[in-house]
Enzyme design. Structure first.
Site, PDB file in Angstrom:
ATOM      1  N   GLU A 158     -10.654 -64.713   4.741  1.00 48.12           N
ATOM      2  CA  GLU A 158     -11.821 -64.312   5.549  1.00 48.12           C
ATOM      3  C   GLU A 158     -13.089 -64.943   5.006  1.00 48.12           C
ATOM      4  O   GLU A 158     -13.964 -65.353   5.754  1.00 48.12           O
ATOM      5  CB  GLU A 158     -11.969 -62.786   5.551  1.00 48.12           C
ATOM      6  CG  GLU A 158     -10.916 -62.059   6.350  1.00 48.12           C
ATOM      7  CD  GLU A 158     -10.935 -62.407   7.831  1.00 48.12           C
ATOM      8  OE1 GLU A 158     -10.560 -63.558   8.161  1.00 48.12           O
ATOM      9  OE2 GLU A 158     -11.301 -61.558   8.644  1.00 48.12           O
ATOM     10  N   THR A 187     -18.694 -65.966  14.084  1.00 46.05           N
ATOM     11  CA  THR A 187     -18.926 -64.724  13.327  1.00 46.05           C
ATOM     12  C   THR A 187     -20.204 -64.818  12.494  1.00 46.05           C
ATOM     13  O   THR A 187     -20.958 -63.850  12.384  1.00 46.05           O
ATOM     14  CB  THR A 187     -17.721 -64.424  12.406  1.00 46.05           C
ATOM     15  OG1 THR A 187     -16.568 -64.276  13.244  1.00 46.05           O
ATOM     16  CG2 THR A 187     -17.907 -63.140  11.626  1.00 46.05           C
TER      17      THR A 187
HETATM   18  N1  HSE Z   1     -16.708 -56.581  11.014  1.00 43.73           N
HETATM   19  C1  HSE Z   1     -16.820 -57.991  11.270  1.00 43.73           C
HETATM   20  C2  HSE Z   1     -18.073 -58.220  12.077  1.00 43.73           C
HETATM   21  C3  HSE Z   1     -15.611 -58.448  12.016  1.00 43.73           C
HETATM   22  O1  HSE Z   1     -18.314 -57.461  13.012  1.00 43.73           O
HETATM   23  O2  HSE Z   1     -18.813 -59.155  11.781  1.00 43.73           O
HETATM   24  C4  HSE Z   1     -15.585 -59.908  12.280  1.00 43.73           C
HETATM   25  O3  HSE Z   1     -14.456 -60.198  13.098  1.00 43.73           O
END
Ligand code: HSE
Length: 308
Positions: A130, A183
Site C-alpha cells: 500500500e 488515492t
Molecule cells: N482509507 C483510504 C482512503 C482507502 O480513503 O484514502 C484508500 O483506498
C-alpha cells in the site's frame, strides 16, 4: 505444491464511518494471480492481463513484485516466484486494486513456502505494498482482502484486526464510474484539523454502526451509516456522486457512500432482488449526469483471498 492460483477480492474501504480503519470484501469482483515456485531467489512477472495491462512487469516497480522481493529477502529464501496476474479490479477505482495485488501475491507465495507465515505476518508485507502504491500504509483495504468480511483495523502496530459481523441478507451494490481518481489526490483534499462537533458526530455514527452490526439491527445501521468527515470533502472530486446517493437512499438502501478513496460508490441493501433494483436506479442516476459506469451486486466475501 509448486504452483497455485489465488482469487483476491475487491474491497470497499472506509465504509462511510471508519476512515482508514473499516473495510469489507466483495465476492463479485477481484484479481486472480497464478504463482509458481522457481529455482532462483527472484521474482519474474510474465504477464499482466485484464483491466490494467499497462502495469509494470518490473518486480521492483510492481506492487505484487515488491512485496514478494521483500519476503524473499527477509526470509533469505533460496527460491523465488514466477507470477501471471489477471486484474479484475480497475486501478484508481477505490476498490482496493493495489491491496488485491499485494495480498493475492502473498497468499499464493505463502502456499509455496516450506513454513507458511500467519496472516498477521503477511499483513505487514501487504501494508508495504500500500505504501508503494499510494504513499500511505493504510490497512482498510488489505485487512478485508486478507481476512475477509468486514474488518476493523484497530491498530497496525501491533496488529489488531477485528472481524465485525455483517447481518445476514446484506448485499453490496458497487458502481464504478468510468473515470479514475488517484488515492494521493483524494487524500490531499482532506484537512488535518477537524471541528470537534464533527468528530463527536462521526464517533457516534461509528459506534452506532458497530452496535447495529453486532445486534443485526438494520435500522440502527441505517441511522448510523453517515459520513460527516470525509465524504463532504471528497464529493467535489466525484461528478455524479450526490444524484447516485440520492437514488440509492430513495430506493431503500441501508446506506451509500464513497468506496475507499473513490470514484466508486457503494451501497448496502437488504436482499439480492432489492439490491439489483437499487443498482439499476443508481446507474440510471449516474447516466442522467452523462456518465457511464460498471456496476455489480455482490455478497460480502467472508473468507478473504483464497486458493482456487
Ligand atoms: N482509507 C483510504 C482512503 C482507502 O480513503 O484514502 C484508500 O483506498
Amino acid at each position: 505444491m509448486e504452483k497455485v492460483t489465488v482469487f483476491a477480492p475487491a474491497t470497499c474501504a472506509n465504509v462511510a464511518v471508519g476512515f482508514d480503519i473499516l473495510g469489507f470484501a466483495l465476492n463479485a469482483i477481484g484479481d486472480s494471480i497464478s504463482i509458481e515456485r522457481i529455482d532462483e531467489p527472484k521474482v519474474v512477472i510474465t504477464e499482466i492481463t485484464g483491466t490494467n495491462e499497462n502495469l509494470p512487469l518490473d518486480p521492483v516497480l510492481n506492487v505484487s513484485g515488491a512485496v514478494l522481493l521483500k519476503l524473499i529477502a527477509d526470509h533469505q529464501l533460496n527460491f523465488g516466484f514466477e507470477l501471471s496476474i489477471h486484474k479484475g479490479i480497475p486501478l484508481g477505482s477505490g476498490m482496493g486494486g493495489s491491496a488485491a495485488s499485494s495480498v493475492g501475491a502473498l497468499v499464493g507465495a505463502n502456499a509455496l513456502l516450506d513454513s507458511p507465515l500467519s496472516k498477521n505476518e503477511l499483513l505487514s508485507y501487504a501494508l508495504l505494498g500500500e505504501k508503494v502504491a499510494s504513499g500511505s500504509a493504510h490497512g482498510d483495504n488489505v485487512t478485508p482482502c486478507l481476512f475477509g468480511g468486514l474488518t476493523l483495523t484497530r491498530s497496525l502496530d501491533p496488529v489488531d484486526v477485528i472481524n465485525i459481523p455483517v447481518p445476514e441478507g446484506v448485499f453490496a451494490v458497487i458502481l464504478h464510474p468510468h473515470y479514475r481518481l488517484d488515492t494521493r489526490l483524494s487524500r490531499s483534499v482532506l484537512k488535518k484539523d477537524l471541528p470537534l462537533a464533527d468528530f463527536v458526530a462521526q464517533s457516534a455514527n461509528l459506534a452506532g454502526f458497530m452496535a447495529g452490526c453486532y445486534s443485526q439491527d438494520i435500522s440502527l445501521i441505517k441511522r448510523s451509516l453517515k459520513d460527516v468527515l470525509i465524504e463532504p470533502r471528497r464529493a467535489s472530486l466525484l461528478p455524479g456522486f450526490f444524484p447516485v446517493k440520492r437514488a440509492a437512499l430513495d430506493n431503500g438502501a441501508i446506506g451509500c457512500s464513497i468506496s475507499g478513496s473513490g470514484p466508486s460508490i457503494f451501497a448496502w441493501v437488504e436482499g439480492q432482488e432489492h439490491a439489483d433494483k437499487v443498482r439499476r436506479e443508481m446507474v440510471t442516476a449516474l447516466e442522467s449526469e452523462g456518465l457511464q459506469c460498471d456496476s455489480w451486486v455482490s455478497e460480502i466475501n467472508r473468507q478473504g483471498a483464497f486458493i482456487l
